[in-house]
Design a protein around this motif. Structure first.
Motif, PDB file in Angstrom:
ATOM      1  N   LYS A  39      38.655  28.410  26.582  1.00 17.47           N
ATOM      2  CA  LYS A  39      38.244  28.738  27.947  1.00 17.47           C
ATOM      3  C   LYS A  39      37.096  29.736  27.894  1.00 17.47           C
ATOM      4  O   LYS A  39      36.836  30.356  26.860  1.00 17.47           O
ATOM      5  CB  LYS A  39      39.411  29.271  28.771  1.00 17.47           C
ATOM      6  CG  LYS A  39      40.060  30.505  28.236  1.00 17.47           C
ATOM      7  CD  LYS A  39      41.278  30.866  29.078  1.00 17.47           C
ATOM      8  CE  LYS A  39      42.039  31.993  28.404  1.00 17.47           C
ATOM      9  NZ  LYS A  39      43.277  32.308  29.039  1.00 17.47           N
ATOM     10  N   ASN A  40      36.400  29.884  28.996  1.00 13.53           N
ATOM     11  CA  ASN A  40      35.251  30.784  29.049  1.00 13.53           C
ATOM     12  C   ASN A  40      35.689  32.233  28.912  1.00 13.53           C
ATOM     13  O   ASN A  40      36.726  32.632  29.430  1.00 13.53           O
ATOM     14  CB  ASN A  40      34.510  30.602  30.369  1.00 13.53           C
ATOM     15  CG  ASN A  40      33.882  29.235  30.502  1.00 13.53           C
ATOM     16  OD1 ASN A  40      34.089  28.348  29.681  1.00 13.53           O
ATOM     17  ND2 ASN A  40      33.107  29.051  31.535  1.00 13.53           N
TER      18      ASN A  40
ATOM     19  N   ASP B 268      22.911  27.894  31.119  1.00 13.56           N
ATOM     20  CA  ASP B 268      24.238  27.419  31.531  1.00 13.56           C
ATOM     21  C   ASP B 268      24.512  26.019  30.996  1.00 13.56           C
ATOM     22  O   ASP B 268      25.546  25.435  31.285  1.00 13.56           O
ATOM     23  CB  ASP B 268      24.352  27.408  33.065  1.00 13.56           C
ATOM     24  CG  ASP B 268      24.322  28.795  33.652  1.00 13.56           C
ATOM     25  OD1 ASP B 268      24.743  29.740  32.954  1.00 13.56           O
ATOM     26  OD2 ASP B 268      23.874  28.938  34.800  1.00 13.56           O
TER      27      ASP B 268
ATOM     28  N   GLU C 116      25.826  23.705  28.576  1.00 14.76           N
ATOM     29  CA  GLU C 116      26.741  23.679  27.434  1.00 14.76           C
ATOM     30  C   GLU C 116      26.325  22.653  26.387  1.00 14.76           C
ATOM     31  O   GLU C 116      26.797  22.699  25.257  1.00 14.76           O
ATOM     32  CB  GLU C 116      28.169  23.417  27.911  1.00 14.76           C
ATOM     33  CG  GLU C 116      28.718  24.545  28.750  1.00 14.76           C
ATOM     34  CD  GLU C 116      30.146  24.320  29.193  1.00 14.76           C
ATOM     35  OE1 GLU C 116      30.923  23.713  28.425  1.00 14.76           O
ATOM     36  OE2 GLU C 116      30.491  24.761  30.298  1.00 14.76           O
TER      37      GLU C 116
ATOM     38  N   ASP D 112      26.354  26.490  22.291  1.00 15.07           N
ATOM     39  CA  ASP D 112      27.794  26.643  22.511  1.00 15.07           C
ATOM     40  C   ASP D 112      28.162  27.988  23.131  1.00 15.07           C
ATOM     41  O   ASP D 112      29.322  28.346  23.181  1.00 15.07           O
ATOM     42  CB  ASP D 112      28.587  26.375  21.231  1.00 15.07           C
ATOM     43  CG  ASP D 112      28.278  27.345  20.110  1.00 15.07           C
ATOM     44  OD1 ASP D 112      27.491  28.286  20.326  1.00 15.07           O
ATOM     45  OD2 ASP D 112      28.820  27.172  19.016  1.00 15.07           O
ATOM     46  N   TYR D 113      27.163  28.744  23.605  1.00 15.51           N
ATOM     47  CA  TYR D 113      27.423  29.967  24.360  1.00 15.51           C
ATOM     48  C   TYR D 113      26.194  30.298  25.204  1.00 15.51           C
ATOM     49  O   TYR D 113      25.097  29.815  24.944  1.00 15.51           O
ATOM     50  CB  TYR D 113      27.765  31.146  23.441  1.00 15.51           C
ATOM     51  CG  TYR D 113      26.649  31.545  22.509  1.00 15.51           C
ATOM     52  CD1 TYR D 113      25.693  32.490  22.902  1.00 15.51           C
ATOM     53  CD2 TYR D 113      26.546  30.997  21.242  1.00 15.51           C
ATOM     54  CE1 TYR D 113      24.661  32.861  22.057  1.00 15.51           C
ATOM     55  CE2 TYR D 113      25.527  31.372  20.392  1.00 15.51           C
ATOM     56  CZ  TYR D 113      24.583  32.297  20.804  1.00 15.51           C
ATOM     57  OH  TYR D 113      23.568  32.658  19.975  1.00 15.51           O
TER      58      TYR D 113
ATOM     59  N   THR E 136      31.120  32.673  26.600  1.00 12.59           N
ATOM     60  CA  THR E 136      31.548  31.542  25.786  1.00 12.59           C
ATOM     61  C   THR E 136      32.007  30.413  26.696  1.00 12.59           C
ATOM     62  O   THR E 136      32.368  30.637  27.851  1.00 12.59           O
ATOM     63  CB  THR E 136      32.699  31.925  24.834  1.00 12.59           C
ATOM     64  OG1 THR E 136      33.860  32.235  25.597  1.00 12.59           O
ATOM     65  CG2 THR E 136      32.308  33.096  23.948  1.00 12.59           C
ATOM     66  N   TYR E 137      31.980  29.212  26.147  1.00 11.63           N
ATOM     67  CA  TYR E 137      32.424  28.015  26.866  1.00 11.63           C
ATOM     68  C   TYR E 137      33.709  27.497  26.215  1.00 11.63           C
ATOM     69  O   TYR E 137      34.110  27.977  25.148  1.00 11.63           O
ATOM     70  CB  TYR E 137      31.351  26.939  26.829  1.00 11.63           C
ATOM     71  CG  TYR E 137      30.001  27.399  27.338  1.00 11.63           C
ATOM     72  CD1 TYR E 137      29.875  28.073  28.547  1.00 11.63           C
ATOM     73  CD2 TYR E 137      28.853  27.150  26.600  1.00 11.63           C
ATOM     74  CE1 TYR E 137      28.640  28.485  29.017  1.00 11.63           C
ATOM     75  CE2 TYR E 137      27.606  27.551  27.062  1.00 11.63           C
ATOM     76  CZ  TYR E 137      27.513  28.215  28.270  1.00 11.63           C
ATOM     77  OH  TYR E 137      26.279  28.618  28.721  1.00 11.63           O
ATOM     78  N   HIS E 138      34.302  26.494  26.821  1.00 10.74           N
ATOM     79  CA  HIS E 138      35.546  25.940  26.274  1.00 10.74           C
ATOM     80  C   HIS E 138      35.336  25.360  24.880  1.00 10.74           C
ATOM     81  O   HIS E 138      36.263  25.308  24.081  1.00 10.74           O
ATOM     82  CB  HIS E 138      36.128  24.874  27.213  1.00 10.74           C
ATOM     83  CG  HIS E 138      35.307  23.630  27.288  1.00 10.74           C
ATOM     84  ND1 HIS E 138      34.154  23.545  28.034  1.00 10.74           N
ATOM     85  CD2 HIS E 138      35.448  22.438  26.669  1.00 10.74           C
ATOM     86  CE1 HIS E 138      33.627  22.341  27.883  1.00 10.74           C
ATOM     87  NE2 HIS E 138      34.395  21.648  27.061  1.00 10.74           N
ATOM     88  N   ASN E 139      34.099  24.966  24.546  1.00  9.80           N
ATOM     89  CA  ASN E 139      33.822  24.360  23.242  1.00  9.80           C
ATOM     90  C   ASN E 139      33.220  25.338  22.227  1.00  9.80           C
ATOM     91  O   ASN E 139      32.816  24.929  21.144  1.00  9.80           O
ATOM     92  CB  ASN E 139      32.886  23.167  23.412  1.00  9.80           C
ATOM     93  CG  ASN E 139      31.532  23.556  23.994  1.00  9.80           C
ATOM     94  OD1 ASN E 139      31.402  24.592  24.639  1.00  9.80           O
ATOM     95  ND2 ASN E 139      30.537  22.720  23.785  1.00  9.80           N
ATOM     96  N   THR E 140      33.175  26.628  22.559  1.00  3.94           N
ATOM     97  CA  THR E 140      32.615  27.601  21.617  1.00  3.94           C
ATOM     98  C   THR E 140      33.570  27.781  20.437  1.00  3.94           C
ATOM     99  O   THR E 140      34.731  28.142  20.631  1.00  3.94           O
ATOM    100  CB  THR E 140      32.395  28.963  22.312  1.00  3.94           C
ATOM    101  OG1 THR E 140      31.575  28.777  23.465  1.00  3.94           O
ATOM    102  CG2 THR E 140      31.734  29.956  21.364  1.00  3.94           C
TER     103      THR E 140
END
Length: 151
Positions: A47-48, A92, A94, A98-99, A112-116
C-alpha cells in the motif's frame, strides 16, 4: 540538529528513528558546513506510504531545486542555506517509476506505491553558513544522495 532546527523522519505521520551519516565534503561542496545522509529501510506492505524528512520547526518558505534525477528543497534564513534532496523525479505515474514524491512546507517526502519493492530510500541534507552568491550552488550538490562520497 541543523542551524534551522532538528531533522525528523516520519512514515505515514508516525515519527521513526534514523541514523544520520556524516559525509565527506566533495569537490563541488567544499565550503558547506554540514553534509549528512539519512537512510530509511523500506519494507513493502502493498500500500502507499509517505516517508517524510522534514524540519517541523522551520518557519521560512522553501524553494524547489530540481534536476538530473534530483528533487531538492532549500530553505534560507539570514546567512544560512539548508537543502534536502532525494533521488528521483516526482511523478504520479506508477508505470514510470516505482515511487514518487512531494515537496512539503517543511521538507520533502517519498511516496511509495502498492508495487514498490523493498529498498533503501535516501535523503541528503546539507547546509552552508555563511551563504554567499558564489557558494550558493554547493548545497545542491551536497544534498544529492547519489553523491555519497565515503559510503
Amino acid at each position: 540538529m541543523t542551524p534551522l532546527g532538528a531533522i525528523k523522519l516520519f512514515v505515514n505521520d508516525d515519527e521513526v528513528g534514523f541514523t544520520a551519516v556524516k559525509l565527506d565534503l566533495e569537490l563541488h561542496c567544499r565550503d558547506v558546513s554540514g553534509r549528512y545522509l539519512i537512510q530509511y529501510e523500506y519494507k513493502s506492505d502493498m500500500k502507499n506510504q509517505e516517508i517524510k524528512c522534514c524540519i517541523p520547526s522551520i518557519d521560512v518558505k522553501g524553494d524547489f531545486e530540481n534536476g538530473e534525477r534530483l528533487e531538492a528543497i532549500s530553505f534560507y534564513r539570514n546567512e544560512i542555506k539548508l537543502t534536502t534532496g532525494i533521488e528521483g523525479e516526482f511523478t504520479d505515474d506508477e508505470n514510470y517509476t516505482d515511487y514518487g514524491g512531494d515537496y512539503l512546507s517543511d521538507g520533502i517526502q517519498y511516496v511509495t506505491y502498492h508495487n514498490t519493492p523493498d529498498r533503501k530510500f535516501y535523503f541528503g541534507v546539507c547546509w552552508i553558513q555563511p551563504l554567499t552568491e558564489e557558494n550558493d550552488i554547493q548545497t545542491w550538490f551536497g544534498a544529492d544522495p547519489t553523491l555519497m562520497g565515503n559510503l
